[in-house]
Design a protein around this motif. Sequence first.
Motif, PDB file in Angstrom:
ATOM      1  N   VAL A 244       0.841  -1.200   0.000  1.00  0.00           N
ATOM      2  CA  VAL A 244       0.000   0.000   0.000  1.00  0.00           C
ATOM      3  C   VAL A 244       0.873   1.247   0.000  1.00  0.00           C
ATOM      4  N   ARG A 245       1.926   1.208   0.836  1.00  0.00           N
ATOM      5  CA  ARG A 245       2.827   2.380   0.898  1.00  0.00           C
ATOM      6  C   ARG A 245       3.451   2.660  -0.465  1.00  0.00           C
ATOM      7  N   SER A 246       3.922   1.582  -1.118  1.00  0.00           N
ATOM      8  CA  SER A 246       4.619   1.802  -2.391  1.00  0.00           C
ATOM      9  C   SER A 246       3.660   2.216  -3.505  1.00  0.00           C
ATOM     10  N   LYS A 250       3.150   8.666  -2.382  1.00  0.00           N
ATOM     11  CA  LYS A 250       4.187   9.232  -3.231  1.00  0.00           C
ATOM     12  C   LYS A 250       5.426   9.440  -2.369  1.00  0.00           C
ATOM     13  N   GLY A 251       6.605   9.251  -2.939  1.00  0.00           N
ATOM     14  CA  GLY A 251       7.839   9.448  -2.182  1.00  0.00           C
ATOM     15  C   GLY A 251       8.641  10.604  -2.747  1.00  0.00           C
ATOM     16  N   LEU A 252       9.450  11.206  -1.889  1.00  0.00           N
ATOM     17  CA  LEU A 252      10.312  12.317  -2.329  1.00  0.00           C
ATOM     18  C   LEU A 252      11.426  11.774  -3.220  1.00  0.00           C
ATOM     19  N   GLY A 291      10.461   7.176  -6.343  1.00  0.00           N
ATOM     20  CA  GLY A 291       9.218   7.946  -6.299  1.00  0.00           C
ATOM     21  C   GLY A 291       8.217   7.395  -5.293  1.00  0.00           C
ATOM     22  N   SER A 292       8.663   6.406  -4.465  1.00  0.00           N
ATOM     23  CA  SER A 292       7.813   5.916  -3.373  1.00  0.00           C
ATOM     24  C   SER A 292       8.622   5.995  -2.074  1.00  0.00           C
ATOM     25  N   GLN A 293       7.914   5.975  -0.952  1.00  0.00           N
ATOM     26  CA  GLN A 293       8.589   6.174   0.336  1.00  0.00           C
ATOM     27  C   GLN A 293       9.519   5.007   0.661  1.00  0.00           C
ATOM     28  N   MET A 294      10.772   5.319   1.022  1.00  0.00           N
ATOM     29  CA  MET A 294      11.713   4.292   1.460  1.00  0.00           C
ATOM     30  C   MET A 294      11.398   3.909   2.907  1.00  0.00           C
ATOM     31  N   ASN A 295      11.427   2.613   3.177  1.00  0.00           N
ATOM     32  CA  ASN A 295      11.361   2.098   4.541  1.00  0.00           C
ATOM     33  C   ASN A 295      12.404   1.000   4.645  1.00  0.00           C
ATOM     34  N   PRO A 675      -1.864  -7.362  -6.810  1.00  0.00           N
ATOM     35  CA  PRO A 675      -1.300  -6.376  -5.872  1.00  0.00           C
ATOM     36  C   PRO A 675      -2.277  -5.878  -4.799  1.00  0.00           C
ATOM     37  N   MET A 676      -3.554  -5.670  -5.136  1.00  0.00           N
ATOM     38  CA  MET A 676      -4.500  -5.161  -4.141  1.00  0.00           C
ATOM     39  C   MET A 676      -5.490  -6.237  -3.678  1.00  0.00           C
TER      40      MET A 676
END
Length: 702
Positions: A244-246, A250-252, A291-295, A675-676
Amino acid sequence: MQASNLDTPLVYLKGVGPKRAELLQKELGMASYKDLLYHYPFRYIDRTRFYQIRELDPEMPLVQVVGKILSKEVIGEKHKKRLVAKFADETGAIMELVWFQSIKWVEDHVMRGSTYIAFGKPTFFNGSFSISHPELENYPRPPGLTGNLTLQPIYSSTEKLKKNFLDSKGLQKLIQHVIELHINEVRETMPAYVLEKYKLISRKEALVHIHFPANQAKLQQAERRLKFEELFFIQLQLLYNKQVRSLKFKGLLFDTVGERVNTFYKEMLPFDLTNAQKRVIKEIRIDTQKGSQMNRLVQGDVGSGKTVVALISMLLANDNGYQACMMAPTEILARQHYESLVSLLKGELVNISILTGTTTKKQRTVLHQQLENGEIDILVGTHALIEDKVKFKNLGLVVIDEQHRFGVEQRAKLWRKNTIPPHILVMTATPIPRTLAMTLYGDLDVSVIDELPAGRKPIETRHLLEGQRLRMFGFMKQEIAKGRQVYVVYPLIKESEKLDLMHLEAGIEQFRFEFPLPNYQISIVHGQMPNADKEFEMRQFIEGKTQIMVATTVIEVGVNVPNASVMIIENAERFGLSQLHQLRGRVGRGAEQSYCILMSSNKLSENSKLRLNTMVKTNNGFEISEIDLQLRGPGDITGTQQSGVLELKVANLAKDQIILQEARNTVIEIFERDPMVNLPENSLLKTYLDRKNQGIAFDKIS
């Protein structure tokens, strides 16, 4: 979803009633029929084996003997009465069955000349065997009997429940009743194609055989099914969150490696990066360009160079026009990180500030202003960073050190400090076994720094017994004469009546005698001291004004003294492996050879010997963590109580690594195809995730 009869309150179950229902709720947290169904046995007694009387041994826990009642006699008077029955097996050997209670019932129902199975703990007294208050069954057993079967389940209970006849046997009867009446209402939770692929039995069948297995093979099938399900749904939740996060967040974009990173790397870095550090930095670079949040979780042993990796990552954020922050669990550790960063950057390239609980109001006012207008590039701090009044102009990267010390909600507060969530880099110096990492941090991408910087010598570890204490004092004096410093760590502050430990206060007296003033100065640090006193004592040691630091485990994390070359751990047998390894990591920070001395009593359990021998044999934190998991189980290794992930009923992370890997691989394959989780064949999983994400407990789907 229609309510099931399994959701019926326990008060309505035959044999329970209001008083017992209240007790079951208080003692075991049981409220419904479903809760009983998921109260699994913790072991089983094999009821297939029958012993002859001549085979009995008083060391045996529980046995069953087939025999005939030859005679019954009540002996004694009033409160000292007992009923003794002579019981003979097929060989003619005789033992006694003894009852001190329910004598009238036994007189009326246990028949002379009848054959029974007697089950209980054998004792040997006055030349013959006896069993007190045996369980008696008619022999042969009637066909179709559920309950005692072949493998008798043993359930955990409590003293209060036992007083109300809800011991293991009492719970077994209630569970048997629920199964007989309602087992057909149990619904499947796993997609048919998963069951087929791994040859898993149905959920209904698994629940029947976990409680009343027909044989060992059925028990193994039930355990495998329930373990797979338990680990599968943990992985489903973790990887769904990651998915879901990816897809949704949106990531910086950090698409520039600019002046700050290049200048630091080419001109200021005091040593060459290891290949492991380079690999991890590359993984972070790739993450921040997607372009997606890194974790990402970075695991690395003490001294492996995680701070430099974090600094380069923060400089990368700065090069792309964003601020970065670094949160540590204690003020000592936050200050240490701050000083390390300032030292590495020589006060150049970026503006670094620190915010902790001791930052004054005046300092805070200036700091808040500078943070909001973007003058501060990197902010290091403690929990103070998550306060609402701490606002960033443009937070792009959050680094969290020793993240298991923080709750989920605390971490989430940092994520909300920018409209687009900042990238997250989590670091830990506590090596985590692979299975535990997959479960605790299964929604994070994991990097491992598995090399030490060049020039670091492995720490030599020795185990000394109490009788070798003078040798230890001599070694300390040798090292101090070379200009080195020494840590001495104790497990306790005050003497415990229960544990015969050498405690801190007695230790201080002994060290003052062995290392008198003015040649030797001692710092004392423990958890019950005021913070200011603790800071002062640590500062004295860090600045080399004291040669010996006598402390409790408060120094486990957060003191970096390259000149300290000896770590002495008193009563080392009382510490867990991971803690011993963390303490050892306080030395070996400089170029000199360092030593860890494990002091213990002469009498050691096999478990303690294994722990101490492991420490002597290896410096590899990951190898140590795997052995620690085998010895202690997952719940004790890290502060996992906050995660809620490790409340496992049947799975064991130390033993079920293959099942965990199968479960995780299956979930990964599902998300690759769907994916969903919208395909019809995954409708059960969709229902699970929807309910879980609405905060509805779905662990016990009926």
